[in-house]
Design a protein around this motif. Structure first.
Motif, PDB file in Angstrom:
ATOM      1  N   ARG A 224       0.945  -1.132   0.028  1.00 34.20           N
ATOM      2  CA  ARG A 224       0.071   0.169   0.035  1.00 34.20           C
ATOM      3  C   ARG A 224       0.910   1.200  -0.107  1.00 34.20           C
ATOM      4  O   ARG A 224       1.740   1.375   0.693  1.00 34.20           O
TER       5      ARG A 224
ATOM      6  N   ARG B 217       1.247   7.212  12.929  1.00 35.13           N
ATOM      7  CA  ARG B 217       0.413   5.945  13.189  1.00 35.13           C
ATOM      8  C   ARG B 217       0.972   4.604  12.494  1.00 35.13           C
ATOM      9  O   ARG B 217       1.066   3.439  13.125  1.00 35.13           O
ATOM     10  N   ARG B 218       1.809   4.864  11.389  1.00 34.75           N
ATOM     11  CA  ARG B 218       2.384   3.704  10.971  1.00 34.75           C
ATOM     12  C   ARG B 218       3.639   3.093  11.890  1.00 34.75           C
ATOM     13  O   ARG B 218       3.674   2.001  11.872  1.00 34.75           O
TER      14      ARG B 218
ATOM     15  N   THR C 198       1.707   1.329  14.995  1.00 36.12           N
ATOM     16  CA  THR C 198       1.147  -0.131  14.373  1.00 36.12           C
ATOM     17  C   THR C 198       2.135  -0.963  13.745  1.00 36.12           C
ATOM     18  O   THR C 198       1.795  -2.118  13.471  1.00 36.12           O
TER      19      THR C 198
ATOM     20  N   ALA D 285       3.203  -0.854  10.873  1.00 39.70           N
ATOM     21  CA  ALA D 285       2.897  -1.171   9.353  1.00 39.70           C
ATOM     22  C   ALA D 285       3.925  -1.276   8.344  1.00 39.70           C
ATOM     23  O   ALA D 285       4.318  -0.235   7.601  1.00 39.70           O
TER      24      ALA D 285
ATOM     25  N   THR E  71       3.417  -0.611   4.370  1.00 38.73           N
ATOM     26  CA  THR E  71       3.012   0.848   3.971  1.00 38.73           C
ATOM     27  C   THR E  71       4.212   1.894   3.622  1.00 38.73           C
ATOM     28  O   THR E  71       4.720   2.068   4.614  1.00 38.73           O
TER      29      THR E  71
ATOM     30  N   ASP F 123     -10.521   7.819  12.807  1.00 37.69           N
ATOM     31  CA  ASP F 123     -11.306   7.102  11.844  1.00 37.69           C
ATOM     32  C   ASP F 123     -10.462   7.219  10.651  1.00 37.69           C
ATOM     33  O   ASP F 123     -10.350   6.273   9.888  1.00 37.69           O
TER      34      ASP F 123
ATOM     35  N   ASP G  90      -7.309   4.987  10.620  1.00 35.15           N
ATOM     36  CA  ASP G  90      -7.644   3.613  10.496  1.00 35.15           C
ATOM     37  C   ASP G  90      -7.787   3.316   9.319  1.00 35.15           C
ATOM     38  O   ASP G  90      -7.161   2.337   8.785  1.00 35.15           O
ATOM     39  N   ARG G  91      -8.538   4.168   8.428  1.00 36.76           N
ATOM     40  CA  ARG G  91      -9.201   3.723   7.118  1.00 36.76           C
ATOM     41  C   ARG G  91      -7.746   3.893   6.291  1.00 36.76           C
ATOM     42  O   ARG G  91      -7.926   3.322   5.227  1.00 36.76           O
TER      43      ARG G  91
ATOM     44  N   PHE H 166      -4.851   3.102   6.802  1.00 33.43           N
ATOM     45  CA  PHE H 166      -4.094   1.807   6.860  1.00 33.43           C
ATOM     46  C   PHE H 166      -4.805   0.457   6.608  1.00 33.43           C
ATOM     47  O   PHE H 166      -4.231  -0.823   6.438  1.00 33.43           O
ATOM     48  N   GLU H 167      -6.087   0.656   6.236  1.00 34.19           N
ATOM     49  CA  GLU H 167      -7.115  -0.501   5.946  1.00 34.19           C
ATOM     50  C   GLU H 167      -7.306  -0.493   4.556  1.00 34.19           C
ATOM     51  O   GLU H 167      -7.910  -1.520   3.927  1.00 34.19           O
ATOM     52  N   ALA H 168      -6.943   0.626   3.576  1.00 30.80           N
ATOM     53  CA  ALA H 168      -7.443   0.668   2.368  1.00 30.80           C
ATOM     54  C   ALA H 168      -6.722  -0.410   1.448  1.00 30.80           C
ATOM     55  O   ALA H 168      -5.468  -0.667   1.655  1.00 30.80           O
TER      56      ALA H 168
END
Length: 537
Positions: free
Chosen positions: A424, A439-440, A443, A445, A448, A529, A532-533, A535-537
Protein backbone atom coordinates in the motif's frame (compact mmCIF):
# COMPACT_ATOMS: atom_id res chain seq x y z
CA UNK A 1 -30.34 56.72 -5.23
CA UNK A 2 -29.02 58.18 -1.94
CA UNK A 3 -32.08 57.03 -0.01
CA UNK A 4 -31.43 53.46 -1.20
CA UNK A 5 -27.71 53.30 -0.51
CA UNK A 6 -26.80 55.44 2.50
CA UNK A 7 -28.18 57.43 5.40
CA UNK A 8 -26.12 60.58 4.76
CA UNK A 9 -26.54 63.23 2.07
CA UNK A 10 -23.05 62.84 0.59
CA UNK A 11 -21.46 59.50 -0.26
CA UNK A 12 -18.17 60.88 1.09
CA UNK A 13 -19.52 61.52 4.60
CA UNK A 14 -17.94 58.25 5.70
CA UNK A 15 -14.56 60.02 5.50
CA UNK A 16 -15.62 62.33 8.33
CA UNK A 17 -14.99 59.47 10.75
CA UNK A 18 -11.26 59.70 9.98
CA UNK A 19 -11.20 63.52 9.81
CA UNK A 20 -10.00 63.58 6.21
CA UNK A 21 -10.43 66.72 4.09
CA UNK A 22 -13.33 66.39 1.63
CA UNK A 23 -13.70 68.46 -1.55
CA UNK A 24 -17.09 68.67 -3.25
CA UNK A 25 -16.92 69.76 -6.89
CA UNK A 26 -19.41 70.00 -9.74
CA UNK A 27 -18.50 67.54 -12.48
CA UNK A 28 -20.04 69.83 -15.12
CA UNK A 29 -17.13 72.26 -14.66
CA UNK A 30 -13.89 70.58 -15.83
CA UNK A 31 -11.64 73.46 -14.77
CA UNK A 32 -13.01 73.30 -11.22
CA UNK A 33 -12.38 69.54 -11.18
CA UNK A 34 -8.77 70.04 -12.29
CA UNK A 35 -8.24 72.75 -9.67
CA UNK A 36 -9.61 70.55 -6.89
CA UNK A 37 -7.40 67.66 -8.02
CA UNK A 38 -4.34 69.93 -7.90
CA UNK A 39 -5.20 71.17 -4.40
CA UNK A 40 -5.83 67.62 -3.18
CA UNK A 41 -2.52 66.39 -4.60
CA UNK A 42 -0.57 69.27 -3.08
CA UNK A 43 -2.23 68.66 0.30
CA UNK A 44 -1.38 64.95 0.17
CA UNK A 45 2.24 65.63 -0.77
CA UNK A 46 2.74 68.21 1.96
CA UNK A 47 0.86 66.68 4.88
CA UNK A 48 1.06 62.96 3.97
CA UNK A 49 -2.67 62.56 4.57
CA UNK A 50 -5.37 61.02 2.42
CA UNK A 51 -7.81 63.33 0.64
CA UNK A 52 -11.32 62.61 -0.62
CA UNK A 53 -12.85 64.25 -3.71
CA UNK A 54 -16.62 64.07 -4.18
CA UNK A 55 -17.22 64.83 -7.85
CA UNK A 56 -20.96 65.48 -8.16
CA UNK A 57 -22.02 64.21 -11.56
CA UNK A 58 -24.39 61.80 -13.27
CA UNK A 59 -24.51 58.90 -15.69
CA UNK A 60 -26.10 59.74 -19.02
CA UNK A 61 -26.09 56.26 -20.59
CA UNK A 62 -27.01 52.81 -19.34
CA UNK A 63 -24.68 49.89 -18.63
CA UNK A 64 -24.65 48.85 -22.29
CA UNK A 65 -26.32 49.54 -25.63
CA UNK A 66 -29.45 47.62 -24.67
CA UNK A 67 -29.90 49.22 -21.26
CA UNK A 68 -32.36 52.11 -20.91
CA UNK A 69 -32.05 53.54 -17.36
CA UNK A 70 -35.33 55.44 -17.73
CA UNK A 71 -37.09 52.09 -17.19
CA UNK A 72 -36.22 52.19 -13.50
CA UNK A 73 -35.54 55.90 -12.87
CA UNK A 74 -37.89 57.81 -15.19
CA UNK A 75 -37.92 61.15 -13.35
CA UNK A 76 -34.16 61.38 -13.01
CA UNK A 77 -33.51 60.46 -16.63
CA UNK A 78 -36.08 62.94 -17.91
CA UNK A 79 -34.02 65.64 -16.18
CA UNK A 80 -30.77 64.19 -17.53
CA UNK A 81 -32.20 63.94 -21.06
CA UNK A 82 -33.11 67.64 -21.03
CA UNK A 83 -29.75 68.67 -19.60
CA UNK A 84 -26.91 69.81 -21.93
CA UNK A 85 -23.84 67.56 -21.80
CA UNK A 86 -20.68 68.55 -19.96
CA UNK A 87 -18.87 68.97 -23.27
CA UNK A 88 -21.55 71.32 -24.61
CA UNK A 89 -21.59 73.40 -21.43
CA UNK A 90 -17.80 73.72 -21.39
CA UNK A 91 -17.46 74.59 -25.09
CA UNK A 92 -20.08 77.32 -24.61
CA UNK A 93 -17.98 78.74 -21.76
CA UNK A 94 -14.83 78.65 -23.91
CA UNK A 95 -16.58 80.41 -26.81
CA UNK A 96 -18.13 83.01 -24.51
CA UNK A 97 -14.71 83.77 -22.98
CA UNK A 98 -13.15 84.01 -26.42
CA UNK A 99 -10.78 81.10 -25.85
CA UNK A 100 -12.12 79.27 -28.92
CA UNK A 101 -14.36 80.02 -31.90
CA UNK A 102 -17.33 77.90 -32.92
CA UNK A 103 -15.37 76.61 -35.92
CA UNK A 104 -12.45 75.59 -33.71
CA UNK A 105 -14.68 73.71 -31.28
CA UNK A 106 -16.39 71.88 -34.15
CA UNK A 107 -12.96 70.94 -35.49
CA UNK A 108 -11.90 69.58 -32.10
CA UNK A 109 -15.04 67.44 -31.94
CA UNK A 110 -14.43 66.09 -35.47
CA UNK A 111 -10.78 65.33 -34.73
CA UNK A 112 -11.65 63.49 -31.54
CA UNK A 113 -14.36 61.45 -33.28
CA UNK A 114 -11.92 60.53 -36.04
CA UNK A 115 -9.38 59.46 -33.41
CA UNK A 116 -11.96 57.19 -31.78
CA UNK A 117 -12.95 55.68 -35.13
CA UNK A 118 -9.31 54.98 -36.01
CA UNK A 119 -8.64 53.36 -32.64
CA UNK A 120 -11.76 51.20 -32.98
CA UNK A 121 -10.81 50.07 -36.49
CA UNK A 122 -7.22 49.38 -35.42
CA UNK A 123 -8.36 47.30 -32.47
CA UNK A 124 -10.60 45.14 -34.65
CA UNK A 125 -7.82 44.65 -37.20
CA UNK A 126 -5.28 43.70 -34.52
CA UNK A 127 -7.68 41.23 -32.92
CA UNK A 128 -8.40 39.46 -36.22
CA UNK A 129 -4.72 39.33 -37.19
CA UNK A 130 -3.32 38.03 -33.90
CA UNK A 131 -3.36 34.55 -32.45
CA UNK A 132 -2.51 32.83 -29.20
CA UNK A 133 -1.49 34.69 -26.08
CA UNK A 134 -0.35 37.78 -28.03
CA UNK A 135 -3.97 38.61 -28.85
CA UNK A 136 -4.83 38.71 -25.16
CA UNK A 137 -2.46 41.58 -24.44
CA UNK A 138 -2.57 43.42 -27.75
CA UNK A 139 -1.92 47.12 -27.30
CA UNK A 140 -1.07 46.87 -23.60
CA UNK A 141 2.30 48.07 -22.37
CA UNK A 142 3.98 46.08 -19.63
CA UNK A 143 5.24 48.02 -16.60
CA UNK A 144 8.85 49.20 -16.91
CA UNK A 145 9.72 46.89 -14.02
CA UNK A 146 8.82 43.86 -16.16
CA UNK A 147 10.76 44.83 -19.27
CA UNK A 148 14.26 44.21 -17.89
CA UNK A 149 16.41 41.08 -18.21
CA UNK A 150 14.85 37.91 -16.85
CA UNK A 151 16.24 35.94 -13.93
CA UNK A 152 17.55 32.41 -14.62
CA UNK A 153 15.17 29.46 -14.87
CA UNK A 154 17.25 27.56 -12.31
CA UNK A 155 19.21 28.83 -9.32
CA UNK A 156 21.16 27.50 -6.37
CA UNK A 157 18.82 27.45 -3.39
CA UNK A 158 21.22 25.80 -0.94
CA UNK A 159 23.52 28.11 1.03
CA UNK A 160 26.83 27.80 2.82
CA UNK A 161 26.78 26.87 6.50
CA UNK A 162 28.39 30.21 7.31
CA UNK A 163 25.23 31.98 6.08
CA UNK A 164 23.12 30.03 8.57
CA UNK A 165 25.57 30.85 11.34
CA UNK A 166 25.54 34.54 10.44
CA UNK A 167 21.74 34.65 10.58
CA UNK A 168 21.68 32.67 13.82
CA UNK A 169 24.32 34.84 15.43
CA UNK A 170 22.47 38.11 14.84
CA UNK A 171 19.52 36.80 16.88
CA UNK A 172 21.64 36.69 20.01
CA UNK A 173 23.36 40.05 19.45
CA UNK A 174 20.71 42.03 21.29
CA UNK A 175 21.53 45.75 21.71
CA UNK A 176 22.50 46.61 25.28
CA UNK A 177 19.74 49.22 25.45
CA UNK A 178 17.03 46.75 24.39
CA UNK A 179 15.07 44.65 26.89
CA UNK A 180 13.85 41.36 25.45
CA UNK A 181 10.73 39.75 26.89
CA UNK A 182 11.91 37.03 29.33
CA UNK A 183 10.08 34.28 27.41
CA UNK A 184 11.67 35.30 24.11
CA UNK A 185 15.30 35.34 25.20
CA UNK A 186 15.37 31.54 25.13
CA UNK A 187 13.84 31.61 21.62
CA UNK A 188 16.66 33.83 20.37
CA UNK A 189 19.33 31.70 22.02
CA UNK A 190 17.81 28.54 20.58
CA UNK A 191 17.90 30.04 17.09
CA UNK A 192 21.60 30.76 17.41
CA UNK A 193 22.10 27.17 18.54
CA UNK A 194 19.95 25.69 15.75
CA UNK A 195 22.01 27.50 13.10
CA UNK A 196 24.97 25.30 13.97
CA UNK A 197 23.53 22.18 15.59
CA UNK A 198 20.40 21.57 13.51
CA UNK A 199 16.88 20.54 14.54
CA UNK A 200 15.78 23.71 12.76
CA UNK A 201 12.09 24.43 13.24
CA UNK A 202 9.66 25.98 10.77
CA UNK A 203 9.86 29.57 12.04
CA UNK A 204 13.65 29.68 11.96
CA UNK A 205 13.75 27.90 8.60
CA UNK A 206 11.61 30.71 7.23
CA UNK A 207 13.87 33.38 8.73
CA UNK A 208 16.88 31.60 7.21
CA UNK A 209 15.24 31.90 3.79
CA UNK A 210 14.54 35.59 4.38
CA UNK A 211 18.01 36.32 5.75
CA UNK A 212 19.89 34.49 3.00
CA UNK A 213 17.96 36.42 0.33
CA UNK A 214 18.66 39.72 2.09
CA UNK A 215 22.37 38.93 2.05
CA UNK A 216 22.11 38.29 -1.70
CA UNK A 217 20.55 41.70 -2.27
CA UNK A 218 16.89 40.68 -2.59
CA UNK A 219 14.44 42.77 -0.62
CA UNK A 220 11.98 40.82 1.53
CA UNK A 221 8.60 42.30 2.36
CA UNK A 222 6.02 40.49 4.50
CA UNK A 223 2.61 41.90 5.37
CA UNK A 224 -0.29 40.23 7.11
CA UNK A 225 -2.42 39.92 10.16
CA UNK A 226 -0.11 39.78 13.19
CA UNK A 227 2.80 38.82 10.93
CA UNK A 228 5.59 40.43 12.95
CA UNK A 229 5.03 38.07 15.88
CA UNK A 230 3.17 35.39 13.93
CA UNK A 231 -0.41 34.31 14.56
CA UNK A 232 0.80 31.23 16.42
CA UNK A 233 3.50 33.08 18.40
CA UNK A 234 6.21 31.49 16.29
CA UNK A 235 7.93 34.03 14.04
CA UNK A 236 9.12 36.89 16.28
CA UNK A 237 10.71 38.65 13.31
CA UNK A 238 10.24 42.00 15.07
CA UNK A 239 10.79 42.14 18.83
CA UNK A 240 9.17 44.66 21.16
CA UNK A 241 11.16 46.14 24.04
CA UNK A 242 9.63 44.82 27.26
CA UNK A 243 10.19 48.16 29.02
CA UNK A 244 9.43 50.94 26.55
CA UNK A 245 7.80 49.37 23.46
CA UNK A 246 10.68 50.08 21.05
CA UNK A 247 11.27 47.60 18.23
CA UNK A 248 14.30 45.60 17.13
CA UNK A 249 14.43 43.54 13.94
CA UNK A 250 17.35 41.07 13.92
CA UNK A 251 17.29 40.48 10.15
CA UNK A 252 17.80 44.20 9.54
CA UNK A 253 21.30 43.93 11.07
CA UNK A 254 22.94 41.15 9.04
CA UNK A 255 25.42 43.30 7.11
CA UNK A 256 26.02 46.85 5.95
CA UNK A 257 25.15 46.10 2.33
CA UNK A 258 22.14 43.82 2.82
CA UNK A 259 18.74 44.46 1.22
CA UNK A 260 15.82 45.92 3.15
CA UNK A 261 13.62 43.74 5.33
CA UNK A 262 10.12 44.96 6.17
CA UNK A 263 7.38 43.23 8.14
CA UNK A 264 4.01 44.91 8.57
CA UNK A 265 0.98 44.03 10.68
CA UNK A 266 -1.87 44.81 8.30
CA UNK A 267 -5.51 45.40 9.13
CA UNK A 268 -8.18 42.73 8.79
CA UNK A 269 -8.88 43.82 5.24
CA UNK A 270 -7.73 40.94 3.10
CA UNK A 271 -8.99 42.53 -0.13
CA UNK A 272 -7.03 45.77 0.32
CA UNK A 273 -3.87 44.25 1.81
CA UNK A 274 -3.48 41.46 -0.75
CA UNK A 275 -4.26 43.85 -3.59
CA UNK A 276 -1.47 46.17 -2.47
CA UNK A 277 1.07 43.35 -2.15
CA UNK A 278 0.11 42.03 -5.59
CA UNK A 279 0.85 45.44 -7.07
CA UNK A 280 4.11 45.68 -5.15
CA UNK A 281 5.25 42.31 -6.53
CA UNK A 282 4.51 43.46 -10.09
CA UNK A 283 6.58 46.62 -9.64
CA UNK A 284 9.41 44.91 -7.73
CA UNK A 285 9.88 41.49 -9.35
CA UNK A 286 13.30 40.92 -7.76
CA UNK A 287 11.85 41.22 -4.25
CA UNK A 288 10.27 38.44 -2.24
CA UNK A 289 6.83 39.87 -1.49
CA UNK A 290 4.60 37.88 0.85
CA UNK A 291 1.11 38.32 2.25
CA UNK A 292 -0.08 36.19 5.14
CA UNK A 293 -3.61 35.44 6.32
CA UNK A 294 -4.16 35.10 10.05
CA UNK A 295 -5.92 31.81 9.34
CA UNK A 296 -6.10 30.33 5.87
CA UNK A 297 -9.84 30.66 5.48
CA UNK A 298 -9.62 34.41 6.08
CA UNK A 299 -8.41 34.61 2.48
CA UNK A 300 -12.00 34.45 1.25
CA UNK A 301 -12.17 38.18 1.98
CA UNK A 302 -9.69 38.67 -0.87
CA UNK A 303 -11.38 36.40 -3.41
CA UNK A 304 -11.87 39.23 -5.90
CA UNK A 305 -8.12 39.93 -5.98
CA UNK A 306 -7.39 36.23 -6.44
CA UNK A 307 -9.89 35.81 -9.28
CA UNK A 308 -9.16 39.03 -11.13
CA UNK A 309 -5.41 39.39 -10.66
CA UNK A 310 -3.47 36.56 -9.05
CA UNK A 311 -4.90 33.69 -11.08
CA UNK A 312 -5.45 35.46 -14.40
CA UNK A 313 -3.24 38.56 -14.80
CA UNK A 314 -0.70 36.81 -17.01
CA UNK A 315 -3.35 35.47 -19.39
CA UNK A 316 -5.32 38.73 -19.47
CA UNK A 317 -2.56 41.33 -19.62
CA UNK A 318 0.76 39.51 -19.86
CA UNK A 319 1.48 40.84 -16.37
CA UNK A 320 3.61 38.66 -14.10
CA UNK A 321 3.43 38.67 -10.33
CA UNK A 322 5.61 36.74 -7.91
CA UNK A 323 3.51 37.47 -4.82
CA UNK A 324 3.55 34.72 -2.18
CA UNK A 325 0.40 33.94 -0.22
CA UNK A 326 0.95 32.23 3.15
CA UNK A 327 -2.24 30.49 4.24
CA UNK A 328 -2.23 28.55 7.56
CA UNK A 329 -4.04 25.26 6.95
CA UNK A 330 -4.60 22.09 8.94
CA UNK A 331 -7.21 20.14 10.86
CA UNK A 332 -6.56 20.37 14.61
CA UNK A 333 -10.10 20.66 15.94
CA UNK A 334 -10.30 24.46 15.80
CA UNK A 335 -13.64 24.44 14.03
CA UNK A 336 -14.99 25.26 10.57
CA UNK A 337 -13.56 28.79 10.45
CA UNK A 338 -9.97 28.04 11.47
CA UNK A 339 -9.12 24.79 9.69
CA UNK A 340 -9.16 25.05 5.91
CA UNK A 341 -7.47 27.51 3.56
CA UNK A 342 -9.69 26.10 0.81
CA UNK A 343 -7.08 24.24 -1.21
CA UNK A 344 -9.79 23.17 -3.64
CA UNK A 345 -10.56 26.74 -4.70
CA UNK A 346 -6.98 27.50 -5.67
CA UNK A 347 -6.54 24.22 -7.54
CA UNK A 348 -9.76 24.89 -9.44
CA UNK A 349 -8.21 28.15 -10.69
CA UNK A 350 -4.99 26.46 -11.81
CA UNK A 351 -4.44 26.18 -15.57
CA UNK A 352 -1.88 27.15 -18.20
CA UNK A 353 0.92 27.17 -15.60
CA UNK A 354 -0.60 30.32 -14.09
CA UNK A 355 0.63 29.85 -10.52
CA UNK A 356 2.33 27.46 -8.12
CA UNK A 357 0.55 25.75 -5.24
CA UNK A 358 2.58 24.06 -2.51
CA UNK A 359 2.24 22.50 0.93
CA UNK A 360 5.78 21.86 2.19
CA UNK A 361 6.15 19.40 5.06
CA UNK A 362 9.55 20.41 6.47
CA UNK A 363 11.34 23.68 7.29
CA UNK A 364 14.04 22.91 4.70
CA UNK A 365 11.50 22.25 1.96
CA UNK A 366 9.86 25.59 2.77
CA UNK A 367 13.29 27.28 2.79
CA UNK A 368 14.19 26.02 -0.68
CA UNK A 369 10.71 26.85 -2.00
CA UNK A 370 10.92 30.51 -0.91
CA UNK A 371 14.43 30.92 -2.29
CA UNK A 372 13.42 29.35 -5.60
CA UNK A 373 10.48 31.75 -5.80
CA UNK A 374 12.75 34.78 -5.38
CA UNK A 375 15.67 33.67 -7.55
CA UNK A 376 14.14 32.06 -10.64
CA UNK A 377 11.93 32.78 -13.63
CA UNK A 378 9.26 32.75 -14.86
CA UNK A 379 7.63 34.83 -12.15
CA UNK A 380 4.39 33.26 -10.95
CA UNK A 381 2.23 33.73 -7.85
CA UNK A 382 3.00 31.14 -5.17
CA UNK A 383 0.30 29.82 -2.85
CA UNK A 384 1.76 28.13 0.25
CA UNK A 385 -0.42 26.22 2.69
CA UNK A 386 1.54 26.74 5.89
CA UNK A 387 1.29 24.76 9.14
CA UNK A 388 -0.18 25.44 12.56
CA UNK A 389 0.38 22.53 14.95
CA UNK A 390 3.24 21.36 12.72
CA UNK A 391 5.14 24.50 13.73
CA UNK A 392 6.05 22.74 16.98
CA UNK A 393 6.06 19.13 15.80
CA UNK A 394 9.40 17.75 17.00
CA UNK A 395 9.45 15.33 14.06
CA UNK A 396 9.00 18.11 11.50
CA UNK A 397 12.46 19.65 11.84
CA UNK A 398 15.43 19.84 9.47
CA UNK A 399 19.17 19.40 9.78
CA UNK A 400 21.79 21.97 8.79
CA UNK A 401 22.71 19.75 5.82
CA UNK A 402 19.15 20.05 4.50
CA UNK A 403 19.81 23.78 4.01
CA UNK A 404 23.38 23.58 2.72
CA UNK A 405 22.59 21.02 0.03
CA UNK A 406 19.76 20.04 -2.27
CA UNK A 407 16.91 22.12 -3.64
CA UNK A 408 13.13 22.21 -3.54
CA UNK A 409 11.74 18.77 -4.38
CA UNK A 410 8.07 18.67 -5.50
CA UNK A 411 7.82 15.03 -4.38
CA UNK A 412 9.59 13.42 -1.43
CA UNK A 413 9.83 9.60 -1.70
CA UNK A 414 9.73 7.22 1.25
CA UNK A 415 13.25 6.00 2.00
CA UNK A 416 12.38 4.24 5.26
CA UNK A 417 10.67 1.08 3.95
CA UNK A 418 11.69 -1.94 1.89
CA UNK A 419 9.86 -1.60 -1.46
CA UNK A 420 9.66 -5.38 -1.82
CA UNK A 421 7.29 -5.64 1.13
CA UNK A 422 5.06 -2.67 0.30
CA UNK A 423 1.42 -3.46 -0.55
CA UNK A 424 0.00 0.00 0.00
CA UNK A 425 1.31 3.47 -0.90
CA UNK A 426 -0.25 6.43 0.86
CA UNK A 427 0.17 9.75 -0.96
CA UNK A 428 -0.40 12.87 1.11
CA UNK A 429 0.42 16.54 1.40
CA UNK A 430 1.04 18.77 4.40
CA UNK A 431 0.46 18.08 8.07
CA UNK A 432 -1.46 14.80 7.65
CA UNK A 433 1.80 13.21 6.45
CA UNK A 434 3.20 13.40 9.98
CA UNK A 435 0.00 11.93 11.42
CA UNK A 436 0.33 9.00 9.02
CA UNK A 437 3.99 8.48 9.92
CA UNK A 438 3.15 8.43 13.63
CA UNK A 439 0.34 5.92 13.06
CA UNK A 440 2.56 3.67 10.94
CA UNK A 441 5.19 3.66 13.67
CA UNK A 442 2.61 2.88 16.36
CA UNK A 443 1.11 -0.02 14.39
CA UNK A 444 4.43 -1.22 12.94
CA UNK A 445 2.88 -1.30 9.46
CA UNK A 446 5.94 -2.24 7.40
CA UNK A 447 3.83 -2.89 4.30
CA UNK A 448 2.97 0.79 3.81
CA UNK A 449 5.00 3.50 2.09
CA UNK A 450 4.11 7.18 2.50
CA UNK A 451 4.97 9.65 -0.26
CA UNK A 452 4.76 13.41 0.18
CA UNK A 453 3.52 15.76 -2.54
CA UNK A 454 5.15 19.07 -1.67
CA UNK A 455 3.88 20.83 -4.80
CA UNK A 456 0.28 20.34 -5.87
CA UNK A 457 0.36 22.50 -8.98
CA UNK A 458 1.83 22.18 -11.49
CA UNK A 459 1.30 18.49 -10.71
CA UNK A 460 4.82 16.95 -10.59
CA UNK A 461 3.90 13.96 -12.74
CA UNK A 462 7.45 12.86 -13.63
CA UNK A 463 8.62 13.01 -10.02
CA UNK A 464 5.56 11.02 -8.93
CA UNK A 465 6.23 8.37 -11.57
CA UNK A 466 9.80 8.05 -10.36
CA UNK A 467 8.77 7.81 -6.70
CA UNK A 468 6.17 5.14 -7.52
CA UNK A 469 8.16 3.04 -9.99
CA UNK A 470 9.33 0.62 -7.28
CA UNK A 471 5.73 -0.01 -6.14
CA UNK A 472 4.19 -1.33 -9.36
CA UNK A 473 1.85 -3.80 -7.64
CA UNK A 474 0.92 -1.67 -4.64
CA UNK A 475 -2.43 0.06 -4.22
CA UNK A 476 -2.22 3.85 -4.33
CA UNK A 477 -4.31 5.89 -1.89
CA UNK A 478 -4.63 9.66 -1.66
CA UNK A 479 -5.08 10.62 2.01
CA UNK A 480 -6.36 14.03 3.06
CA UNK A 481 -7.88 15.51 6.21
CA UNK A 482 -10.41 17.59 4.30
CA UNK A 483 -13.88 16.36 3.30
CA UNK A 484 -13.98 14.43 0.03
CA UNK A 485 -15.50 17.35 -1.89
CA UNK A 486 -12.79 19.71 -0.64
CA UNK A 487 -9.01 19.70 -0.36
CA UNK A 488 -6.87 18.42 -3.24
CA UNK A 489 -8.84 15.24 -3.99
CA UNK A 490 -11.03 16.56 -6.82
CA UNK A 491 -7.89 17.92 -8.52
CA UNK A 492 -6.05 14.63 -8.03
CA UNK A 493 -9.04 12.59 -9.20
CA UNK A 494 -9.15 14.57 -12.44
CA UNK A 495 -5.42 14.74 -13.18
CA UNK A 496 -3.50 11.92 -11.47
CA UNK A 497 -4.56 9.03 -13.71
CA UNK A 498 -4.12 11.11 -16.86
CA UNK A 499 -0.67 12.50 -16.05
CA UNK A 500 0.83 9.77 -13.86
CA UNK A 501 -0.86 6.77 -15.45
CA UNK A 502 -1.95 5.02 -12.23
CA UNK A 503 -5.33 4.74 -10.55
CA UNK A 504 -5.81 6.39 -7.20
CA UNK A 505 -8.28 5.83 -4.37
CA UNK A 506 -9.12 8.33 -1.66
CA UNK A 507 -9.37 8.29 2.12
CA UNK A 508 -10.86 11.48 3.51
CA UNK A 509 -13.64 12.82 5.65
CA UNK A 510 -17.10 12.41 4.09
CA UNK A 511 -18.25 15.15 1.74
CA UNK A 512 -19.46 18.11 3.76
CA UNK A 513 -20.94 21.57 3.29
CA UNK A 514 -18.73 22.87 6.10
CA UNK A 515 -14.93 22.55 6.02
CA UNK A 516 -14.79 21.01 9.51
CA UNK A 517 -16.82 20.08 12.55
CA UNK A 518 -17.30 22.59 15.32
CA UNK A 519 -16.79 19.96 18.03
CA UNK A 520 -13.26 19.15 19.16
CA UNK A 521 -14.30 15.72 20.43
CA UNK A 522 -15.98 14.92 17.11
CA UNK A 523 -12.84 16.07 15.31
CA UNK A 524 -10.71 13.61 17.29
CA UNK A 525 -13.07 10.75 16.46
CA UNK A 526 -13.03 11.69 12.77
CA UNK A 527 -9.24 11.94 12.73
CA UNK A 528 -8.79 8.51 14.31
CA UNK A 529 -11.23 7.03 11.83
CA UNK A 530 -9.37 8.69 8.96
CA UNK A 531 -6.04 7.19 10.02
CA UNK A 532 -7.59 3.77 10.60
CA UNK A 533 -9.10 3.73 7.12
CA UNK A 534 -5.84 4.88 5.55
CA UNK A 535 -4.05 1.77 6.78
CA UNK A 536 -6.98 -0.51 6.00
CA UNK A 537 -7.37 0.73 2.42
Amino acid sequence: LPDSSRSSFYSTDVAKSTQLPIFHVNGDYPEACVRVAEIAFEFRQKFRRDVVIDMVCYRRRGHNEGDDPSMTQPEMYKLIGDKPSTRKLYTEVLIERGDLTEEETEGLVRNFQEHLDEAFASTRADASGSSGSEANVQGLDLPDSQQGPAAPAEAETAVDASVLEQIGKVHSEVPASFTVHPKLMTVLQRRTQMAGAGNIDWAFGELLAFGSLLLQGHRVRLAGQDSRRGTFVQRHSVLIDHENGDTWTPLSHLSDDQARFNVYDSSLSEFAALGFEYGYSVESPQSLVLWEAQFGDFVNGAQTIIDEFISASEQKWGQNSSVVMLLPHGYEGQGPDHSSARIERFLQLCAEQNMRVAAPSTPASYFHLLRKQALTEPKKPLIVFTPKSMLRNKAAVSSVEDFTSGTFEPVLPDTTVDPAGVRRVLIASGKVYWDLVARRKATEATDTAIIRVEQLYPLPAEQLKKALETYQDAKLVWVQEEPENQGAWTFMAMNFAVEVGRTLRVVSRPASASPATGSNSTHKIEQEDLLDRAFEA
